[in-house]
Write an enzyme that holds these catalytic residues in place. Structure first.
Site, PDB file in Angstrom:
ATOM      1  N   CYS A 263     -12.012 -28.580   9.352  1.00 54.58           N
ATOM      2  CA  CYS A 263     -10.901 -27.814   8.788  1.00 54.58           C
ATOM      3  C   CYS A 263      -9.693 -28.708   8.536  1.00 54.58           C
ATOM      4  O   CYS A 263      -9.373 -29.556   9.366  1.00 54.58           O
ATOM      5  CB  CYS A 263     -10.539 -26.675   9.749  1.00 54.58           C
TER       6      CYS A 263
ATOM      7  N   CYS B  81      -5.648 -27.771  12.933  1.00 50.34           N
ATOM      8  CA  CYS B  81      -6.823 -28.589  13.224  1.00 50.34           C
ATOM      9  C   CYS B  81      -6.565 -30.070  13.021  1.00 50.34           C
ATOM     10  O   CYS B  81      -7.205 -30.910  13.630  1.00 50.34           O
ATOM     11  CB  CYS B  81      -8.004 -28.120  12.377  1.00 50.34           C
TER      12      CYS B  81
ATOM     13  N   ASP C 277      -8.119  -7.334   1.484  1.00 46.21           N
ATOM     14  CA  ASP C 277      -7.046  -7.469   2.467  1.00 46.21           C
ATOM     15  C   ASP C 277      -7.564  -7.021   3.820  1.00 46.21           C
ATOM     16  O   ASP C 277      -8.467  -6.185   3.884  1.00 46.21           O
ATOM     17  CB  ASP C 277      -5.835  -6.610   2.102  1.00 46.21           C
TER      18      ASP C 277
ATOM     19  N   ASP D 136       0.865  -1.170   0.000  1.00 47.09           N
ATOM     20  CA  ASP D 136       0.000   0.000   0.000  1.00 47.09           C
ATOM     21  C   ASP D 136       0.902   1.220   0.000  1.00 47.09           C
ATOM     22  O   ASP D 136       2.114   1.117   0.116  1.00 47.09           O
ATOM     23  CB  ASP D 136      -0.927  -0.028   1.211  1.00 47.09           C
TER      24      ASP D 136
ATOM     25  N   HIS E  41      -4.379 -21.267  11.383  1.00 44.99           N
ATOM     26  CA  HIS E  41      -5.773 -21.667  11.191  1.00 44.99           C
ATOM     27  C   HIS E  41      -6.578 -20.547  10.555  1.00 44.99           C
ATOM     28  O   HIS E  41      -7.354 -20.788   9.624  1.00 44.99           O
ATOM     29  CB  HIS E  41      -6.427 -22.070  12.511  1.00 44.99           C
TER      30      HIS E  41
ATOM     31  N   CYS F 116      -6.535 -27.561   8.044  1.00 48.88           N
ATOM     32  CA  CYS F 116      -5.277 -26.865   8.268  1.00 48.88           C
ATOM     33  C   CYS F 116      -4.397 -27.665   9.223  1.00 48.88           C
ATOM     34  O   CYS F 116      -4.897 -28.504   9.973  1.00 48.88           O
ATOM     35  CB  CYS F 116      -5.520 -25.448   8.800  1.00 48.88           C
TER      36      CYS F 116
END
Lengths: 440, 397
Positions: free
Chosen positions: B312, B317, B274, B100, B342, B314
């Site tokens: 999940c 998890c 974002d 940015d 996560h 990930c």
């Protein structure tokens, strides 16, 4: 016998004291082994500090034994009791041997809370008092593969009286006997190994007494307590350990608690110690430093000369070996570089040239410097990876040195106060100027 | 420089368009790799994603993340980053980066910032020196950072401000856009996005859209929102903007990251998002889940042996329980990293599911079941979501 199949197989004993071998028969099914001299994997509640399993497993050749401590675990007793299946499963640990110690070696506990029947640990919510009954209840809940018996090691302060030291020996033996009694009656602890703990402060006779008495009990090995880095200088430590080991059976392992500095490790191996706790890389990480001492024992005369003439200001902001302030474990040693230092701002080399760890393969000193200056969490992750890798590399070199009769060469590396990372084979000049900024 | 057929550093391929809403699925081809949109971009403010390695980020499927010009411009500074082979080299991130302009931080973080036509004057928090962030300076820093997408310096005004300041800021942002375009040293490697301003005023927004779309920039951001304004005003400005932005260029809605907002704004035609929220909230133990969030540090999870989300995939998890994480927060910083991983996984997976549903022509059904899972009952649906979705032909059931 209280335990299972732990067996120490020594392949060499160098100069009558330094031992090289393998500790076999570890774990519930006895399939794990650990080379000695070696270190355990230091954790907070089953987690290597800063690391998730993914980042942890970027490291090859992790020690097969994971250390957990009651100071982290005690406050969670209720949860573990409800869980029922033991700590290893609760923490989602990989296939590893779980060793449970009483205290976290990286933190010194407040003194004055030990009684004849209790010792205390400090969790996140404060002090937790342990009787042998509670201690053993915890072991049954944690279900480690191996644990140290409850011990009173509160003798590390300089002002500890002879009377107090004697008490710690007596209490520790009493606790051991009580632990073993409970252990033998507990089916949950079938196959689990127990280590006795040798106390005695800095008093030779007490050390010998503690060792002799502990050796009479049916334990699988021995923890040497009250000899922490902060408690005494290495000369005395060597003297006491040597005396203690004379009383201990040769075929059982000796684990030294609270000592982790490479020079102290080396000296203690020479005194007959087999196992160490690996909290030192964590301490180095917490002060934003990276281990970079050389443990290279491949003979290269040219390199040896270059190293000896390395710039003195490379060690500019460190203390010399042996000058270490014993009361402050957080003080930087000569085995590390302080990455917060401005000199690393534009140093685009890896932490240690030739180090194969994830941090050195992917990142540079300048980036680590930036992460530290900006207080970024990733600094701890990357430094922990590197420092752990480097430390294990040291132990590997130590074993190799014992195997190949090169201990003296390793000692010159470790005891040399200007010890820094080797030059790369091609970049000799840069290696000399280990401290000078090097723009890429 | 002789005129040649230059390869553009950005190509947008529209892969699918929802026949009901304004949602699209695109492949955004950038210098470092292709980004599948709709996409959520995690924010790695200071050249790092708070405790996560670049390998972990890559393994989660992240194709683009953010770096912050203000922070990195201060520490370690553009010169050092240039020496390190730009921000990609410095962080060792091999995929795409978006930076940015520094404008938002200037106004939200720093004391005594003064905005003039020249730029934004402020006092450095590190040495107290007065610094001027002009469009030219911002672009210069971003050129040094070498990001794949750069943002123009805009005159940022809080969305709760009304009156002539909003109009002034809008016009100035247009003028600053032109200065940014002129200052870009690397138009063939780095994409400069414009940022549509105009506050909550439709007229001003429309004027800004008309002006900025006259400039040949590779993409547009919708700025000046997500700052505490009423959601009713928020969504109207978003949809007005997407109505007037070119179809064949990506639309980046800045600062949007709550799951509900993401889904609705995809329906309103946005491609890129974002937000610091998912990663920031993770460090406080707040785990994002399809039914809202779960405060892992709360007592009720001390003996909860399920993972954060049983569905999940990930790494957190798959290996750890709520109870373990709850306890670990008392012992080690790694607890934060577990939840961060996560949460990033949750956001990226959500976007992947949205994308999949659009491609398979079932986005409207996806929205229905998403909302059902997220809220206990229909009358708990925020009214703005009902209105916003109705405007794109979705009647929430």
């Amino acid at each position: 016998m209280a335990g299972g199949r732990m067996q120490l197989e020594l392949s060499r004993v160098v100069q009558g004291r330094s031992r090289l071998g393998v500790l076999k028969g570890l774990g519930r099914t006895g399939q794990h082994s650990l080379e000695v001299p070696g270190c355990l994997l230091y954790t907070h509640f089953g987690t290597v500090p800063h690391l998730t399993q993914d980042t942890l497993h970027t490291l090859r050749n992790l020690p097969s034994v994971t250390q957990v401590t009651l100071s982290n675990i005690a406050e969670h007793q209720e949860v573990l009791e409800e869980f029922k299946d033991g700590f290893r499963k609760f923490a989602g640990l990989h296939d590893t041997v779980v060793y449970c110690s009483l205290h976290d070696p990286a933190t010194l506990c407040p003194t004055g809370y030990t009684t004849n029947k209790t010792v205390s640990v400090w969790g996140s919510g404060g002090r937790i008092e342990l009787t042998v009954a509670k201690f053993m209840a915890l072991q049954k809940t944690v279900q480690p593969d191996w644990y140290q018996s409850m011990a009173d090691g509160e003798t590390w302060q300089n002002s500890t009286s002879r009377k107090r030291v004697r008490k710690s020996v007596d209490r520790t033996l009493a606790h051991l006997d009580e632990c073993l009694l409970v252990h033998q009656k507990s089916q949950e602890l079938d196959g689990v190994e127990v280590f006795g703990v040798v106390e005695g402060g800095d008093i030779l006779e007490e050390r010998v007494r503690s060792a002799r008495e502990t050796a009479k009990r049916p334990v699988a090995g021995f923890c040497l307590d009250g000899l922490q880095t902060a408690s005494m200088d290495q000369r005395l430590r060597t003297q006491l350990i040597t005396a203690v080991n004379k009383e201990l059976p040769e075929d059982k392992p000796r684990l030294l608690q609270g000592v982790g500095r490479p020079d102290e490790v080396l000296a203690c191996v020479e005194a007959g110690v087999d196992l160490f706790e690996s909290f030192f890389p964590f301490q180095v990480t917490e002060r934003g430093c990276a281990l970079c001492f050389s443990f290279d024992i491949s003979p290269d005369p040219e390199r040896a000369v270059l190293e000896l003439s390395e710039e003195k200001d490379a060690a500019g902001d460190t203390k010399q070996n042996g000058d270490l302030n014993h009361d402050d474990q957080t003080q930087m040693t000569s085995f590390e570089i302080n990455l917060k230092d401005k000199r690393y701002q534009d140093d685009f080399r890896p932490l240690v040239e030739g180090c194969g760890c994830y941090c050195c393969k992917n990142h540079q000193r300048a980036y680590l410097h930036h992460l530290l200056v900006t207080n970024e969490l990733l600094a701890g992750v990357l430094l922990m990876i590197h420092n752990t890798s480097h430390y294990h590399g040291f132990f590997s070199a130590l074993r190799e040195a014992l195997a190949k009769d090169k201990l003296d060469l390793l000692k010159t590396r470790i005891f040399n106060p200007l010890n820094f990372t080797d030059a790369t084979k091609t970049g000799m000049k840069d290696g000399l100027c280990a401290s000078r900024p090097h723009t890429g | 420089m002789a005129a040649t057929i230059e390869s553009s550093p950005l190509t947008l391929r529209i892969v699918a368009e929802c026949p009901v809403t304004k949602a699209r699925v695109c492949d955004l081809i950038l210098p470092h790799c292709t980004v599948n949109t709709p996409v959520f971009m995690p924010v790695g403010t200071q050249g790092t994603l708070k405790g996560i390695t670049v390998d972990q980020l890559e393994d989660l499927g992240c194709q683009i993340c953010l770096g912050n010009t203000y922070h990195l411009g201060m520490r370690p500074g553009p010169d050092l980053i240039e020496k390190a082979n730009d921000l990609h080299g410095f962080m060792n991130w091999k995929r795409n980066l978006l930076t940015d302009s520094g404008g938002f931080q200037m106004v939200s973080l720093v004391e005594l910032s003064e905005v003039t036509e020249e730029g934004v004057k402020f006092k450095s928090p590190y040495d107290g020196k007065e610094i001027l962030l002009s469009p030219e300076k911002s672009i210069s820093i971003q050129n040094s950072l070498g990001s794949d997408i750069m943002m123009q310096l805009d005159d940022v005004v809080s969305s709760t401000v009304t009156g002539p300041r909003v109009e002034e800021a809008m016009h100035r942002s247009v003028r600053w856009l032109d200065r940014c375009i002129a200052a870009n040293k690397n138009p063939h490697k780095q994409n400069l996005f414009a940022i549509i301003q105009g506050g909550l005023n439709s007229k001003l927004r429309k004027a800004c859209l008309d002006e900025m779309t006259k400039r040949d920039v590779p993409g547009f951001a919708i700025g000046g929102l997500s700052g505490g304004e009423e959601k009713d005003d928020f969504w109207r400005m978003v949809t007005l903007s997407t109505d007037h932005l070119p179809r064949e260029k990506p639309r980046y809605l800045m600062g949007v990251g709550y799951a509900v907002d993401l889904v609705v704004c995809v329906a309103l035609g946005c491609d890129m998002f974002d937000c610091v929220f998912p990663t920031r909230t993770a460090r406080f133990g707040s785990a994002l889940v399809p039914w809202g969030s779960l405060q892992v540090k709360q007592k009720q999870y001390a003996k909860d042996f399920q993972p954060i989300d049983p569905d999940c995939q990930c790494p957190t998890c798959k290996r750890h329980s709520r109870a373990y994480l709850h306890a670990l927060f008392k012992s080690d910083t790694a607890a934060m990293h577990h939840v961060t991983i996560h949460n990033i996984s949750y956001q990226l997976t959500l976007m992947r599911s949205v994308r999949q549903s659009i491609m398979e022509g079932r986005f409207p059904e996806f929205i229905q079941s998403f909302m059902k899972r997220m809220f206990p009952s229909r009358d708990q649906y925020p009214s703005w979501t009902v209105d916003a979705l109705a405007s794109v032909n979705i009647t929430l059931q």
